[in-house]
Design an enzyme around this catalytic site. Structure first.
Site, short mmCIF file in Angstrom:
data_model
loop_
_atom_site.label_atom_id
_atom_site.label_comp_id
_atom_site.label_asym_id
_atom_site.label_seq_id
_atom_site.Cartn_x
_atom_site.Cartn_y
_atom_site.Cartn_z
N LYS A 256 0.82 -1.24 0.00
CA LYS A 256 0.00 0.00 0.00
C LYS A 256 0.84 1.27 0.00
O LYS A 256 0.42 2.29 -0.55
CB LYS A 256 -0.94 0.00 1.20
CG LYS A 256 -2.08 -0.98 1.05
CD LYS A 256 -2.99 -0.96 2.26
CE LYS A 256 -4.12 -1.95 2.06
NZ LYS A 256 -5.03 -2.04 3.19
N ASP A 292 -9.89 2.72 2.30
CA ASP A 292 -9.88 1.97 3.56
C ASP A 292 -10.49 2.74 4.73
O ASP A 292 -11.33 2.22 5.47
CB ASP A 292 -8.43 1.61 3.95
CG ASP A 292 -7.92 0.39 3.22
OD1 ASP A 292 -8.74 -0.43 2.78
OD2 ASP A 292 -6.69 0.25 3.10
N GLY A 407 -14.20 -7.56 10.52
CA GLY A 407 -13.42 -7.04 9.40
C GLY A 407 -14.19 -7.02 8.09
O GLY A 407 -13.98 -6.17 7.23
P1 ATR Z 1 -1.30 -2.74 6.98
O1 ATR Z 1 -0.80 -1.97 5.81
O2 ATR Z 1 -2.46 -3.64 6.66
O3 ATR Z 1 -1.61 -1.89 8.14
P2 ATR Z 1 1.32 -3.44 7.95
O4 ATR Z 1 1.92 -2.23 7.36
O5 ATR Z 1 2.06 -4.71 7.83
O6 ATR Z 1 -0.13 -3.74 7.38
O7 ATR Z 1 1.02 -3.08 9.48
C1 ATR Z 1 0.70 -4.02 10.40
C2 ATR Z 1 0.80 -3.41 11.80
O8 ATR Z 1 0.69 -4.49 12.69
C3 ATR Z 1 2.12 -2.70 12.09
O9 ATR Z 1 1.87 -1.57 12.86
C4 ATR Z 1 2.88 -3.75 12.89
O10 ATR Z 1 3.72 -3.23 13.91
P3 ATR Z 1 5.21 -2.70 13.62
O11 ATR Z 1 5.04 -1.30 13.15
O12 ATR Z 1 5.87 -2.85 14.94
O13 ATR Z 1 5.78 -3.61 12.58
C5 ATR Z 1 1.78 -4.47 13.59
N1 ATR Z 1 2.18 -5.83 13.92
C6 ATR Z 1 2.48 -6.81 13.05
N2 ATR Z 1 2.78 -7.94 13.71
C7 ATR Z 1 2.69 -7.66 15.04
C8 ATR Z 1 2.89 -8.39 16.25
N3 ATR Z 1 3.25 -9.68 16.22
N4 ATR Z 1 2.68 -7.76 17.42
C9 ATR Z 1 2.33 -6.46 17.46
N5 ATR Z 1 2.13 -5.70 16.36
C10 ATR Z 1 2.30 -6.29 15.16
#
Ligand code: ATR
Length: 441
Positions: A256, A292, A407
């Site tokens: 994105k 979104d 969702g």
């Molecule tokens: P999207 O574009 O759908 O929001 P993304 O950019 O991958 O997807 O974002 C996912 C979010 O989930 C991020 O904020 C990520 O945290 P980080 O910024 O620390 O990477 C969070 N996230 C993903 N896995 C996680 C986990 N195991 N525990 C806590 N936060 C998580």
């Protein structure tokens, strides 16, 4: 037309076009094969690599006979004289890569003098699958098959661009080549001509292409699912989409944000967010939008107006940004909690948000991460992930007695927004109903 490869006579679907894979048959009984061939109602294709068997089988006059490209020309010339009713398919397989010299390979095959040609190569990356598809399109009616998961969409596109047939199986367990699809999987796609697709990573479990295709059937469109995790594949893919008449794309993680630099035009709203989930191709240019945030907030405001309310967003990725921006536009006060504090800090600075270390009491809690969190108060709890429906976050919210928003509700709203961009003449309510019905059937 779909063609079903079989590796034993017990698998024979008599009402379909069949490929008898004699190269994989355990038992070779000519009488039984003759009997089976007689029962076939649609064209049959024989594939065999053993010269003696080829001659015996040709006597049964299959409609098509697949021979390997290493076959000697004099042998084929004699077959053509002895069995003039059979159409000879010369085929080349490469289970490692899509070679660079495809034109040269085809030229050598054409020199043998077949009736049809098939080139099937494993496509490790999307760029290989694209190259394979474009090669096949340049030489109709060539069967150009990009084997592997990356090439699945080219099999569907092939059906739309006039390949005489494409290979399918009746069940998952009968697949004889990587990336082959089942009849059921092909049937998801209608015969529409306008191309759309979902691009992004981790698409295996996603079902949204099924819902989109149910809606698209009535609108002359086809909606593909194209795995694309590596941002380096974005540029060649967008060029391919422009060249091949794509009308629109849905964009999901992890693209994105990455996709922005490859667009010709970005809507100011999406630009402010810094993330795009929708592409419209118009006059050879790619335009980016974001639906979104509005999708999420419309779902929330069915329960509660957010103006003056305290909204807490969990996560700081592309989806979080869209939701935060839209919530601010609608007058909410937004707090943010994220695993990586620096990432959240950037957003907090940009939009003047409160940064949290743990979840404080709030009116609306929105989870944009794949995990759950600890909290203890009642509030509206929204999950943005739609697969699975009951996530650990939803379970936790239900255990606290929170009203929950699944969702799928946000998904439907953001999809409605996409249709309004792709096909602005459509009525919003009708599209909402069509998308909701598509999920119910
Ligand atoms: P999207 O574009 O759908 O929001 P993304 O950019 O991958 O997807 O974002 C996912 C979010 O989930 C991020 O904020 C990520 O945290 P980080 O910024 O620390 O990477 C969070 N996230 C993903 N896995 C996680 C986990 N195991 N525990 C806590 N936060 C998580």
């Amino acid at each position: 037309m779909l063609c079903f490869p079989i590796v034993s006579l017990s698998q024979l679907p008599i009402d379909e076009m069949v490929e008898f894979r004699f190269d994989l048959f355990q038992e070779f009984d000519l009488n039984k094969i003759q009997e089976a061939r007689r029962h076939c109602k649609k064209p049959v294709l024989f594939t065999c690599r053993n010269k003696e068997q080829i001659i015996e089988l040709a006597k049964l006059e299959p409609d098509y006979f697949d021979l390997d490209h290493t076959i000697e020309k004099p042998f084929l010339d004699q077959l053509k004289i002895d069995f003039p009713k059979v159409k000879w398919v010369i085929s080349y397989h490469n289970h490692h890569e899509v070679p660079l010299h495809l034109d040269e390979i085809l030229l050598k095959m054409q020199h043998l003098g077949g009736d049809l040609y098939k080139v099937a190569c494993l496509s490790p990356g999307l760029k290989d699958a694209i190259r394979m598809y474009e090669f096949a399109k340049k030489h109709p009616p060539l069967f150009g098959i990009a084997m592997g998961e990356k090439g699945e969409f080219t099999r569907i596109l092939g059906l739309h661009s006039g390949t005489p047939w494409t290979f399918a199986t009746l069940s998952e367990s009968e697949k004889t080549a990587p990336g082959q699809l089942t009849k059921e999987e092909y049937e998801i796609y209608g015969s529409g001509k306008t191309l759309f697709a979902l691009i992004g990573g981790s698409l295996k479990k996603r079902k949204s292409h099924i819902y989109h295709n149910r809606v698209m059937r009535g609108l002359g469109g086809v909606y593909l699912k194209i795995p694309l995790e590596d941002p380096d594949e974005l540029k060649p893919f967008l060029e391919f989409a422009k060249k091949n008449g794509f009308k629109g794309l849905s964009v999901t993680d992890p693209l994105k944000e990455h996709i922005i630099e490859h667009l010709d035009h970005i809507d100011p709203y999406a630009k402010e967010i810094g993330a795009v989930n929708t592409i419209l191709f118009k006059e050879g240019k790619a335009h980016g939008y974001n639906t979104d945030g509005k999708g999420a907030l419309d779902a929330i405001e069915k329960r509660m107006f957010v103006k003056g309310k305290k909204v807490t967003v969990l996560g700081a990725g592309g989806a979080a940004k869209s939701i935060i921006y839209e919530a601010l536009q609608r007058g909410a006060t937004v707090s943010l909690l994220n695993r990586t504090r620096e990432k959240a800090l950037k957003l907090a600075d940009k939009w003047n948000l409160t940064l949290l270390d743990e979840i404080d009491p709030c009116d609306i809690l929105i989870n944009t991460t794949p995990v759950s969190f600890e909290w203890n108060h009642r509030c509206i709890a929204m999950e943005i992930s739609s697969v699975p429906k009951e996530t650990p976050f939803i379970e936790k919210a239900l255990s606290l007695g929170c009203p929950v928003i699944y969702g799928m509700e946000m998904w439907t709203n953001q999809a409605v927004g996409q249709y309004q961009i792709w096909m602005p003449f459509l009525d919003r309510t009708e599209i909402f109903t069509a998308l909701s019905n598509a999920q119910a059937t």
